[in-house]
Scaffold this motif. Structure first.
Motif, PDB file in Angstrom:
ATOM      1  N   LEU A   1       0.824  -1.199   0.000  1.00 18.02           N
ATOM      2  CA  LEU A   1       0.000   0.000   0.000  1.00 18.02           C
ATOM      3  C   LEU A   1       0.864   1.257   0.000  1.00 18.02           C
ATOM      4  N   PRO A   2       0.341   2.358  -0.529  1.00 14.77           N
ATOM      5  CA  PRO A   2       1.127   3.592  -0.566  1.00 14.77           C
ATOM      6  C   PRO A   2       1.229   4.241   0.809  1.00 14.77           C
ATOM      7  N   ASP A   3       2.306   4.932   1.028  1.00 12.76           N
ATOM      8  CA  ASP A   3       2.479   5.780   2.200  1.00 12.76           C
ATOM      9  C   ASP A   3       2.389   7.216   1.687  1.00 12.76           C
ATOM     10  N   PRO A   4       1.223   7.847   1.803  1.00  5.66           N
ATOM     11  CA  PRO A   4       1.071   9.187   1.225  1.00  5.66           C
ATOM     12  C   PRO A   4       2.094  10.193   1.735  1.00  5.66           C
TER      13      PRO A   4
ATOM     14  N   MET B   1     -13.722  -7.604  -5.345  1.00  5.95           N
ATOM     15  CA  MET B   1     -13.870  -6.242  -5.826  1.00  5.95           C
ATOM     16  C   MET B   1     -12.932  -5.323  -5.045  1.00  5.95           C
ATOM     17  N   PRO B   2     -12.564  -4.184  -5.616  1.00  7.39           N
ATOM     18  CA  PRO B   2     -11.730  -3.242  -4.856  1.00  7.39           C
ATOM     19  C   PRO B   2     -12.554  -2.600  -3.743  1.00  7.39           C
ATOM     20  N   PRO B   3     -12.011  -2.435  -2.562  1.00  9.63           N
ATOM     21  CA  PRO B   3     -12.773  -1.855  -1.456  1.00  9.63           C
ATOM     22  C   PRO B   3     -13.042  -0.356  -1.598  1.00  9.63           C
ATOM     23  N   LEU B   4     -12.273   0.353  -2.418  1.00  8.06           N
ATOM     24  CA  LEU B   4     -12.496   1.780  -2.626  1.00  8.06           C
ATOM     25  C   LEU B   4     -13.475   1.974  -3.781  1.00  8.06           C
ATOM     26  N   ASP B   5     -14.626   2.518  -3.466  1.00  4.84           N
ATOM     27  CA  ASP B   5     -15.724   2.656  -4.418  1.00  4.84           C
ATOM     28  C   ASP B   5     -15.610   3.977  -5.172  1.00  4.84           C
ATOM     29  N   ARG B   6     -15.318   3.912  -6.444  1.00  8.04           N
ATOM     30  CA  ARG B   6     -15.160   5.128  -7.240  1.00  8.04           C
ATOM     31  C   ARG B   6     -16.471   5.902  -7.374  1.00  8.04           C
ATOM     32  N   SER B   7     -17.595   5.219  -7.289  1.00  5.89           N
ATOM     33  CA  SER B   7     -18.877   5.893  -7.460  1.00  5.89           C
ATOM     34  C   SER B   7     -19.189   6.847  -6.308  1.00  5.89           C
ATOM     35  N   ARG B   8     -18.464   6.724  -5.191  1.00  5.04           N
ATOM     36  CA  ARG B   8     -18.697   7.581  -4.033  1.00  5.04           C
ATOM     37  C   ARG B   8     -17.821   8.826  -4.037  1.00  5.04           C
ATOM     38  N   VAL B   9     -16.899   8.881  -4.952  1.00  5.66           N
ATOM     39  CA  VAL B   9     -15.862   9.914  -4.865  1.00  5.66           C
ATOM     40  C   VAL B   9     -16.433  11.329  -4.947  1.00  5.66           C
ATOM     41  N   ALA B  10     -17.445  11.546  -5.778  1.00  8.13           N
ATOM     42  CA  ALA B  10     -17.972  12.893  -5.962  1.00  8.13           C
ATOM     43  C   ALA B  10     -18.664  13.410  -4.709  1.00  8.13           C
ATOM     44  N   ALA B  11     -19.145  12.499  -3.849  1.00  6.48           N
ATOM     45  CA  ALA B  11     -19.880  12.904  -2.653  1.00  6.48           C
ATOM     46  C   ALA B  11     -18.970  13.190  -1.465  1.00  6.48           C
TER      47      ALA B  11
ATOM     48  N   GLY C   1      -1.495   4.569  -6.235  1.00  5.64           N
ATOM     49  CA  GLY C   1      -0.108   4.247  -5.919  1.00  5.64           C
ATOM     50  C   GLY C   1       0.101   2.886  -5.306  1.00  5.64           C
ATOM     51  N   THR C   2      -0.947   2.075  -5.189  1.00  3.80           N
ATOM     52  CA  THR C   2      -0.790   0.712  -4.682  1.00  3.80           C
ATOM     53  C   THR C   2       0.018  -0.116  -5.671  1.00  3.80           C
ATOM     54  N   LEU C   3       0.846  -1.011  -5.152  1.00  6.47           N
ATOM     55  CA  LEU C   3       1.593  -1.968  -5.966  1.00  6.47           C
ATOM     56  C   LEU C   3       1.016  -3.352  -5.708  1.00  6.47           C
ATOM     57  N   TRP C   4       0.885  -4.154  -6.764  1.00  6.19           N
ATOM     58  CA  TRP C   4       0.424  -5.526  -6.555  1.00  6.19           C
ATOM     59  C   TRP C   4       1.244  -6.496  -7.398  1.00  6.19           C
ATOM     60  N   ASN C   5       1.483  -7.644  -6.811  1.00  5.99           N
ATOM     61  CA  ASN C   5       2.371  -8.634  -7.406  1.00  5.99           C
ATOM     62  C   ASN C   5       1.714  -9.344  -8.584  1.00  5.99           C
ATOM     63  N   VAL C   6       2.453  -9.441  -9.676  1.00  8.99           N
ATOM     64  CA  VAL C   6       1.996 -10.130 -10.881  1.00  8.99           C
ATOM     65  C   VAL C   6       3.132 -11.024 -11.364  1.00  8.99           C
ATOM     66  N   VAL C   7       2.799 -12.234 -11.747  1.00 11.23           N
ATOM     67  CA  VAL C   7       3.799 -13.178 -12.242  1.00 11.23           C
ATOM     68  C   VAL C   7       4.531 -12.582 -13.436  1.00 11.23           C
TER      69      VAL C   7
ATOM     70  N   ALA D   1      -4.703   8.002  -2.809  1.00  8.39           N
ATOM     71  CA  ALA D   1      -3.543   7.525  -2.052  1.00  8.39           C
ATOM     72  C   ALA D   1      -3.839   7.560  -0.556  1.00  8.39           C
ATOM     73  N   ARG D   2      -4.522   8.608  -0.110  1.00  4.76           N
ATOM     74  CA  ARG D   2      -4.904   8.693   1.296  1.00  4.76           C
ATOM     75  C   ARG D   2      -5.864   7.560   1.671  1.00  4.76           C
ATOM     76  N   LEU D   3      -6.807   7.265   0.804  1.00  7.00           N
ATOM     77  CA  LEU D   3      -7.755   6.189   1.072  1.00  7.00           C
ATOM     78  C   LEU D   3      -7.050   4.832   1.082  1.00  7.00           C
ATOM     79  N   ALA D   4      -6.232   4.593   0.068  1.00  2.71           N
ATOM     80  CA  ALA D   4      -5.547   3.295  -0.029  1.00  2.71           C
ATOM     81  C   ALA D   4      -4.579   3.104   1.125  1.00  2.71           C
ATOM     82  N   GLY D   5      -3.933   4.178   1.555  1.00  2.00           N
ATOM     83  CA  GLY D   5      -2.980   4.067   2.649  1.00  2.00           C
ATOM     84  C   GLY D   5      -3.614   3.654   3.959  1.00  2.00           C
ATOM     85  N   GLY D   6      -4.930   3.800   4.074  1.00  2.00           N
ATOM     86  CA  GLY D   6      -5.629   3.415   5.288  1.00  2.00           C
ATOM     87  C   GLY D   6      -6.190   2.006   5.271  1.00  2.00           C
ATOM     88  N   LEU D   7      -5.989   1.282   4.180  1.00  2.00           N
ATOM     89  CA  LEU D   7      -6.467  -0.100   4.079  1.00  2.00           C
ATOM     90  C   LEU D   7      -5.476  -1.065   4.729  1.00  2.00           C
ATOM     91  N   GLU D   8      -5.878  -2.319   4.832  1.00  2.00           N
ATOM     92  CA  GLU D   8      -4.993  -3.388   5.297  1.00  2.00           C
ATOM     93  C   GLU D   8      -4.582  -4.218   4.090  1.00  2.00           C
TER      94      GLU D   8
END
Length: 306
Positions: free
Chosen positions: A25-28, A88-98, A219-225, A169-176
């Motif tokens: 996860l990113p460190d903002p 599914m990704p836990p960060l919901d893009r449809s909520r961003v405008a609100a 800014g999240t990184l995820w492992n891919v073969v 980045a702030r949202l992702a940095g708060g995930l586990e």
């Protein structure tokens, strides 16, 4: 400009590969400062020096506003569990405008961005986006999130994209990280569902030789073969191309199945590599690949229009 082709498999894929984590996860508090420093370093003597310097200033502004922003609307435990269950990704893009925090992010970033050295067309675009209505900004944000930027307003969308990067980045940095699961067969960011800007072979302790995709948005990184197309998942017909005479730290990974390509950065050879900065600074590879039969996959709003 000469072109060098490396036949699959990639020789760099043979060697010491540790058991890497699935996601990082990113460190903002560090993300934008590190990016800015790398952009400044790359700008010296570079053909794209003015643009790299502009992006460095923008990244510095992104970093500067972090301590001034209200808390964003974070997903609750139930939403995170549901996302995990349905891959599914836990960060919901449809909520961003609100989210009022996004509006505050735009306001503060656009204010600081006025102090960045930039050509008049960029300054004019900043003035337009600064004066845009909330509905207008939302439309632009949705274009960035859809990874489809209108050609006639590309410059304005760069500023909106920068604001969205701070917010996500702030949202992702708060995930586990341990709660994230592969999304879209592993081709999309497990935190926000964003496309990769590039992939990167790292030299970190405990993950040496592993490859991670980099999310252009959060800014999240995820492992891919490795030796696998990050666009379609094929493990056949994978090749590597690079600009002749370059140090070999940035290559185009091509796929003969989907005819796409994505940059792969060799961070294990150059520890200073930062994925967004490295992607923009290697524009010469994009120009070279444009002459061939492959289309660029992934997304980087700072390269849109090139």
């Amino acid at each position: 400009m000469a072109q060098k082709t490396v036949v699959s498999p990639d020789p760099a894929a043979i060697g010491d590969v540790s058991a890497p984590p699935f996601s990082v996860l990113p460190d903002p508090s560090r993300l934008f400062a590190v990016r800015a420093a790398r952009l400044r370093a790359l700008a010296g003597g570079h053909a794209l020096a003015p643009y790299l310097g502009f992006l460095a200033g923008l990244a510095e502004a992104q970093h500067a506003i972090l301590t001034e922003l209200p808390e964003p609307l974070r997903p609750d435990a139930e939403a995170i569990a549901r996302a995990r269950e349905f891959q599914m990704p836990p960060l919901d893009r449809s909520r961003v405008a609100a989210d009022p925090a996004l509006a505050a992010t735009f306001d503060r970033l656009f204010e600081l961005a006025r102090g960045i050295e930039q050509p008049k067309p960029a300054a004019d675009a900043l003035a337009r986006v600064t004066g845009a209505s909330p509905a207008g900004r939302e439309t632009m944000a949705r274009s960035v999130l859809a990874e489809a930027l209108p050609v006639e307003t590309l410059a304005g969308h760069v500023y909106v994209a920068a604001g969205l990067q701070v917010h996500f980045a702030r949202l992702a940095g708060g995930l586990e990280a341990a709660r994230l699961v592969p999304v879209g067969d592993g081709r999309l960011c497990p935190a926000c569902g964003g496309a990769p800007s590039s992939s990167m072979v790292v030299g970190w302790p405990g993950a040496h030789g592993a490859r991670f995709c980099n999310c252009f948005l959060c800014g999240t990184l995820w492992n891919v073969v490795r030796i696998k197309c990050v666009l379609c998942g094929s493990t056949e017909g994978i090749g590597y191309q690079e600009v002749a005479g370059e140090p070999g730290t940035v290559k185009a990974e091509t796929c003969d199945k989907c005819h796409g390509w994505v940059k792969i950065l060799q961070q294990h050879k150059d520890p200073a590599i930062e994925p967004i900065a490295g992607d923009v600074a290697s524009l010469g590879l994009d120009l070279l690949m444009r002459e061939g039969a492959y289309r660029r996959g992934g997304f980087n709003p700072f390269l849109a229009g090139y």
